[in-house]
Design a protein around this motif. Sequence first.
Motif, short mmCIF file in Angstrom:
data_model
loop_
_atom_site.label_atom_id
_atom_site.label_comp_id
_atom_site.label_asym_id
_atom_site.label_seq_id
_atom_site.Cartn_x
_atom_site.Cartn_y
_atom_site.Cartn_z
N SER A 235 -28.59 10.99 -1.43
CA SER A 235 -27.11 10.18 -1.37
C SER A 235 -26.99 9.33 -2.39
CB SER A 235 -27.10 9.61 -0.13
OG SER A 235 -27.98 8.75 0.25
N LYS A 236 -28.20 8.64 -2.73
CA LYS A 236 -27.87 7.47 -4.03
C LYS A 236 -27.49 8.13 -5.13
CE LYS A 236 -28.94 3.69 -1.39
NZ LYS A 236 -27.86 2.56 -1.22
N THR A 237 -28.18 9.17 -5.62
CA THR A 237 -28.02 10.16 -6.94
C THR A 237 -26.48 10.74 -6.69
OG1 THR A 237 -30.34 10.46 -7.03
CG2 THR A 237 -28.75 11.77 -8.30
N ILE A 238 -26.04 11.17 -5.55
CA ILE A 238 -24.59 11.51 -5.46
C ILE A 238 -23.69 10.48 -5.84
CG2 ILE A 238 -23.21 12.56 -3.82
CD1 ILE A 238 -25.20 14.18 -2.75
N GLY A 239 -23.92 9.47 -5.05
CA GLY A 239 -22.90 8.25 -5.23
C GLY A 239 -23.08 7.93 -6.95
N ALA A 240 -24.40 7.80 -7.52
CA ALA A 240 -24.25 7.31 -8.99
C ALA A 240 -23.47 8.37 -9.70
CB ALA A 240 -25.82 7.39 -9.42
N TYR A 241 -23.83 9.77 -9.41
CA TYR A 241 -23.12 10.70 -10.21
C TYR A 241 -21.58 10.54 -9.80
CZ TYR A 241 -22.40 14.99 -12.93
OH TYR A 241 -22.02 15.91 -14.00
N ALA A 242 -21.12 10.40 -8.65
CA ALA A 242 -19.68 10.24 -8.51
C ALA A 242 -19.32 9.20 -9.34
CB ALA A 242 -19.35 9.80 -7.13
N ARG A 243 -19.88 8.07 -9.58
CA ARG A 243 -19.46 6.95 -10.32
C ARG A 243 -19.32 7.31 -11.85
NH1 ARG A 243 -22.41 4.26 -6.47
NH2 ARG A 243 -24.39 4.05 -7.71
N TRP A 244 -20.41 8.13 -12.17
CA TRP A 244 -20.06 8.90 -13.63
C TRP A 244 -18.98 9.52 -13.79
CZ3 TRP A 244 -21.30 8.68 -18.62
CH2 TRP A 244 -21.11 9.80 -19.21
N GLN A 245 -18.60 10.49 -12.67
CA GLN A 245 -17.42 11.38 -12.61
C GLN A 245 -16.10 10.66 -12.88
OE1 GLN A 245 -18.48 13.49 -9.30
NE2 GLN A 245 -18.67 15.47 -10.31
N ARG A 246 -16.07 9.27 -12.17
CA ARG A 246 -14.92 8.72 -12.37
C ARG A 246 -14.79 7.74 -13.59
NH1 ARG A 246 -16.59 7.65 -6.66
NH2 ARG A 246 -17.57 5.70 -7.29
N GLY A 250 -17.20 9.76 -18.44
CA GLY A 250 -17.64 11.03 -17.49
C GLY A 250 -16.46 11.98 -17.20
N GLY A 251 -15.37 11.65 -17.75
CA GLY A 251 -14.14 12.37 -17.67
C GLY A 251 -12.78 11.68 -16.80
N GLY A 252 -13.37 10.65 -16.08
CA GLY A 252 -12.15 10.13 -15.39
C GLY A 252 -11.69 10.63 -14.07
N GLY A 263 -20.48 18.86 -11.86
CA GLY A 263 -19.83 20.00 -12.62
C GLY A 263 -20.07 20.35 -13.98
N LYS A 264 -19.74 21.19 -14.73
CA LYS A 264 -20.29 21.51 -16.05
C LYS A 264 -19.62 20.55 -17.03
CE LYS A 264 -21.01 25.52 -19.23
NZ LYS A 264 -21.18 26.73 -19.46
N ALA A 265 -18.36 20.26 -16.79
CA ALA A 265 -17.60 19.36 -18.01
C ALA A 265 -18.30 17.96 -17.93
CB ALA A 265 -16.25 19.24 -17.52
N SER A 266 -18.48 17.34 -16.73
CA SER A 266 -18.76 15.99 -16.53
C SER A 266 -20.34 16.09 -16.91
CB SER A 266 -18.69 15.48 -15.19
OG SER A 266 -19.36 16.32 -14.22
N LEU A 267 -21.15 16.97 -16.87
CA LEU A 267 -22.50 17.01 -17.06
C LEU A 267 -22.87 17.19 -18.36
CD1 LEU A 267 -25.33 16.81 -15.67
CD2 LEU A 267 -25.43 19.35 -15.54
N LYS A 268 -21.81 18.03 -19.04
CA LYS A 268 -22.03 18.10 -20.82
C LYS A 268 -21.71 16.84 -21.23
CE LYS A 268 -21.60 23.05 -21.85
NZ LYS A 268 -20.79 23.87 -22.87
N LEU A 269 -20.71 15.95 -20.83
CA LEU A 269 -20.47 14.70 -21.33
C LEU A 269 -21.68 13.72 -21.07
CD1 LEU A 269 -16.78 14.29 -19.97
CD2 LEU A 269 -17.61 14.53 -22.32
#
Length: 280
Positions: A235-246, A250-252, A263-269
């Motif tokens: 859950s901590k990693t999911i929360g951190a990755y969500a902050r990256w996506q936002r 990370g793509g906004g 997702g592929k787009a945010s992961l490539k960034l």
Amino acid sequence: MKLVTRSQWGARAYRTPNGATPYSRPRRGVKLHYLGTPYTDRTHDRCDDYVRQLQAQHMDGNGWSDIGYSFLVCTHGYVYEGRGLKRRNSANGNTTLNEQDYAVCLLVGSSGLVKPTDDQLGGTRDAIEYCREEGPAGDWLGGHRDGYATACPGDAVYAWAQQGAPRPGGTAVEPKPAPATKPRVSVAHLRSAARQDPPAAQGHTTYKAEVLVVERALRAEGLLPADYVDGSFGSKTIGAYARWQRSPAGGGYTGADADGIPGKASLKLLAARRGFTVTD
């Protein structure tokens, strides 16, 4: 390296959003610059005055969002932080060239003081190595005139760059060995881990090696505490990755698109900024 940070030399705040534009991929290398105007050497206590003057010229005269260079090096060997390692410079001629290489300016001119001092060459070598090790930047080294119609960085600085930028009294530095193969992560594997690890028993890991690559990248971005870089996409990693996506980098993303499941787009960034390769 005798680094002078922006706060230490009294930099003005850069304008947003342009002044905050990050590099979107690792840099090929470093381009050297000179001032292109007459320059007279000065005592070191006046160098920061000149750097502030140059920033004002770029922002108020040129209409740029900040001083144009990544770093600047005075004749005393001090390296002044301009846009630094993360924010794209505006000195190389156009957006593509600015994206491609860091811009390091030696405080020498087109007349007056035109030949860099030994201290300045040593400081510039420090800046080049800093860009390569922390940037990241590749081994390519050249001048502003490479790929752009200009006399910059002047014949003396350009000849030194063509020699490999040797330290004074030394020899040209041999190119570094080819970098190790980048870690590879699978989008499908990470998505599976993000769905299986949170509800499982504590310490459960799925595709641990690939999850660790992403967790280390999130840690480097300041989004995940070190205690949770453990190979479990919990859950901590999911929360951190969500902050990256936002985040803008990370793509906004918003709403369901920022759910912490890679997702592929945010992961490539993230991969472009942190040096790994995305498959699938």
